[in-house]
Design an enzyme around this catalytic site. Sequence first.
Site, PDB file in Angstrom:
ATOM      1  N   HIS A 193      -1.620   0.933   7.513  1.00 60.93           N
ATOM      2  CA  HIS A 193      -2.053   0.973   6.117  1.00 60.93           C
ATOM      3  C   HIS A 193      -1.890   2.390   5.587  1.00 60.93           C
ATOM      4  CE1 HIS A 193      -4.252   0.052   2.486  1.00 60.93           C
ATOM      5  NE2 HIS A 193      -5.098   1.034   2.731  1.00 60.93           N
ATOM      6  N   CYS A 210       0.832  -1.203   0.000  1.00 61.14           N
ATOM      7  CA  CYS A 210       0.000   0.000   0.000  1.00 61.14           C
ATOM      8  C   CYS A 210       0.868   1.255   0.000  1.00 61.14           C
ATOM      9  CB  CYS A 210      -0.936  -0.005   1.195  1.00 61.14           C
ATOM     10  SG  CYS A 210      -0.108  -0.208   2.784  1.00 61.14           S
TER      11      CYS A 210
END
Length: 1265
Positions: free
Chosen positions: A303, A48
């Site tokens: 994330h 990510c």
Amino acid sequence: MFGDLFEEDGDGFSSSTSGTGVKGRECEPPPPRGKIRFCGIKNQGGTCYLNSLIQTLLFTPEFREELFCLGPDELGCLADKDKPEAKVRVIPLELQRLFSHLLLVDEQTASTKDLTDSFGWTNNEEMGQQDVQELNRILFSALESSLVGTTGSSLIHRLYHGMLVNQITCKECGNISERQEDFLDLTVSVRGVSGLEEALWNMFVEEEMFEGNNLYRCSRCEQLVRAAKSAKLRKLPPFLTISLLRFNFDFAKCERYKETGSYVFPLTFDLKPFCEQNNWPDSEYSYELFSVIIHKGGCYGGHYHVYIKDIDQIGHWEAPEEEVKVKLKTQKREDKVGERKKENENSVDAEDPLSVLTGILAQEESKCVLVDQLGQKLMNKTGTPWSKKYKKQYGTISKFLQNHPEVFMLVSNGTRVALKAAVPATTDPSPTEPVSSASANNSTENTEPETAGDTEATDGCHWFDLNDSTVTAVTVKDIEKQFQGKESAYMLFYRKTAMKRPPEAIGNPAYRVPPHLVEMVQEENARLQQRRAEFDASSNSIEVRLHLAPHYHWQNGALHALSPNEDSIITVTFDRRRTVGDLRLAIYQMQDLWEGDMALTLAKNVPAGLHLYDTLTDDQISLYSAGVSNGSDLFVWNGREVSGVAVKTGIEWEPVLLTVLRPSAEEMGCGDGSGVGDADGSGLVRSMKGFAGGATLGTVLEALGPQEAFLCQEQSRPGASGGGASGWRVFPPLDMQRTLRELSLKDGDALLLLQPEELDSSIFSLSGDIVTVTTPSDCRWLQVEFCPQSGMEEEEKEEQRKKRSKVSASGNMLLAEVKEKALEELHPQDELSDAECCLRQMDRTGKLLPPVHEHLSVRDAGIRLMTSLCLCPGPVPTATQLFLYFSVGLAPSVVQELEIIVEESLTVKECLREMLQMAKLEGASWHLRRVDWCEEIGEPLTDENASLKEAKVIHGDTLVLVEGRLPPKGYLKLSVKMCIDVIDSSSVPELNHTAECQSIEGLTTEGSGSEMRFIGHVEISEEASLDDLKTQMMTLPALQDVCVPSSAFLRVWLLEGKKLARILRGNQQTLRKLKLGNGAEVCVERLMKEEDLGLKDLLLRVQMGVPGEKAYYPSEEFLWDAGRDSTSRGLYAALASQYGLTPDSLLLAKHLPDKHTWMPISNWTQQVSKKKKKRKAESLQAAPFYLKDGDIIGVKNLLIDNNKDFNTLEDEIGQQRLTMEEANHNTRVCSATGECSQDTGSKKSGPTKNRKPEVALSINVGVFR
């Protein structure tokens, strides 16, 4: 994409008369882009951070276009990357391809697999998460190395390179010493700073002074002087990257943490105060935010996603739903207020409909309203509908509008109305373009999202959230939410506001993309479009079975084909997106001879036959909307009758197929051929009848026989009880009005129909509402199959299995007779060689069950008639013998079982000996255990001298031979200790020689001189009582010389962790109920008086505080009946009664010896309102006090003692000792790990999670110099 969805040719339609298979579907292609028009990036597991940075670089148009300017002549070709002599710059080439894919390929997501392969990454790098700030520097370094020797070698330097200068100014001579530094990104602090501008001010405006003990040596003065250190920006890059130091290290806790406090950053800001030069144009200092990389999570994982501003306006932005809802509510309130004002200003005559309608149309901004909505608007204005106020005099509203053409004008085929003087020029659309209500009604609700977008971004550029594969629209308010929290901004990207985009780049994603990449993208889009079209056609093609009415007739409550050999079913393949009318037309073309109406009705095969459900009446809807799916059945008919019989459709008329039984003619003594014979010898004639599920039971009785007949439902299956008679329940008269569905009758259920005169026979007997049927079916049969021996070949076994005989049998027949008849018919003398044989049943898994006792009847043996028995070689057990399975060492589910027949009078020991002999095992250290219900080794047979019958071993049981001697049955070996005073220990001579000694914890206060000393072991049955245990303890040598009148003068404690846990109470309670296990430790205490504690009594040690001192009087035992009231109020009341005080004058606390602290016990109870449910009082034996036997309760008399502190001097010393031990422990841990200083403070170091070592991120680049 959809191809010939509604074309009338035969491409989308095919027919066949055989096969019902579904057309095969290929792999589903990736979906096209959504309405936002952006492409996301797939996450490879932990990439990510890479996805967020790639999207930022993509939406940096200058970087993207500079990269696109590099052609194959400079970078090489990816097809030659495996050639050793070719120098292919793989990383920029893959980046070009990825950018073009993200811009132009019609896919929702793209993959970075090729790019990460060019980095030289393996699965470890792709699955592990890294820092995006570190990746930004490494990727720029890799690009610089890859572009050496090309025109783009200075790409990173030109766009991102900046320069700052550090200066130290001497306060004596004014000499300036400076050092210049290059930067690609600025790293700013977050801790202790309110925002970005404050952090930059601290870095480039505030001066650090060298003075006092921290002087600076000036090179000109050649001495230590006062000086000032500062930094300034000397060169500003076109793109400014700012990294926020969110992650810090806590030296006190020796761990990393994330700063989640508020940190404000502006959308635009001026860098002029922080620059060295002040004479540049103002536009050179102005920057605007265009990308925010956000981190969600902690310092060890999380994330990344990114908020990006669409500079080139290539995406489609719509306001988020929440914001639209808020704006719509606000707008509606404003509209209502405005309408009320206009109504007051433009009041009209409510009795004149012409004036009312004219006023309504005049107030509309578009001056045009749907005719269907005009009535609603009129009711809102006048409060009365048209039908009640005007219809009787003027007719319908449409007729009224048509009668006044001089005022109103009907447009759009009469669906809309406008004032004739104010008809808009674009009101009347062309007939081929019908106007929908949503597009024609120019209300504020329809235009509000666009308005919100305009107000959100005045320059036309909007913000989007690119979260791996997902792309959503966001607003500036969403960016402000990233100032703080676990999900907050981590990297900021600014661009100079002076950098303007050319007009041809706005809204053009293909701007400056090289032609060879555009051609590659076009080919990819063509392939995707072809795959989607093929998949769309295959996934929407369904096979439908058409049942033609001329080939069917009505029978038994359902439709049946006239002839099974005739092709009554036609299977057709059709596109489910086409309409019902298209299918009807195609069937008309197939059936040239069809005359009259054609109805298509969904059908389904049920046990009674084919039943019809819903008829497809709307020809304009698609087959999918009509509920036609793959494999559906459609009945083609005229919609009224089939072969002259009216057919009812619907779920309520779905037939139920019932089994109707009647007495046979032979059974009732009418075997002269005048009646129906018994087909299967059961004495009952069976017939299958279908009835509608909505029909009543009375209707069924009318169809089956006369009204006086009895209709019965089966209660138990015939033969279920080993050949007994079957039972049937007579339906009561009330059930005759109920439907078959209400009676829960389903397909296959049996009904018995009896005439009243038939109940007089010996076959049927009525008792209450139960009819018992005793027919020749009770003299049924048993099938006997020959079971081959284990030594035969497979072919021989298969031949032997085919030998079977159906023996006529009844419930009263002996099994010996069944076996004799089977031997006569099977003739197995050759196979058995005159050996003994027996009958055995077989379970569902194929396992042979124990041999049956042949002296029993079929019914007594529990064998169901019309089942199978196996004729197997082996002896037949007599009435006094048991057939047993046994295995050696392991459960029978693991190893093969052995079989043995023994007398039930044998002892367990003798049975064990025979089993060992059969298993060819030797040795005396074996015992037998049972097998429990889950096929695992269970309890042992402890009494070896008991017979098998006495041990409750029954026929067919499974036993296990286990190696090892038999453990004693139900005996416990307990370790006994005695609680004595050290002063009196000399009176017990046996105690002075014991080596094991420890102080009592939890019984008395520290320094009381009490000890626990080991006095021996006791072996006693677990079925013995507590009183028996005390009596046996009195026989120990250590207690024989101690004066104990009886067992009632002893108190027994259970020890847990060498601490007194609870008192064993209930002298007649067994040790098993007291939950004493083998090897448990107990402590016996001598009492001065008899004691018999109740099950709810708690023995507490209560000590009263000395007034004015940090000490207590000697403790004393206090017996509290917690069963009466176990709350704090009950304890206060009991102790108040003990001391002759009131509960309010006492203060109680529980002592925690491990922590050297006291836990106050409050007597305060919360006042609860009468309307609220009263909360149940909490017991002191539950959390958080967990009061138990032996706990110390401190008591303060508030009348004479104002000190509410329960701690003693010993408690304070103990707390200091615990603090020092904890500090020493933390120091040892930190010195061993080397991660923190020795000054650890007094904070508790919690357990840390073991994590994998962090691996540095790297990108492999070839040599191009």
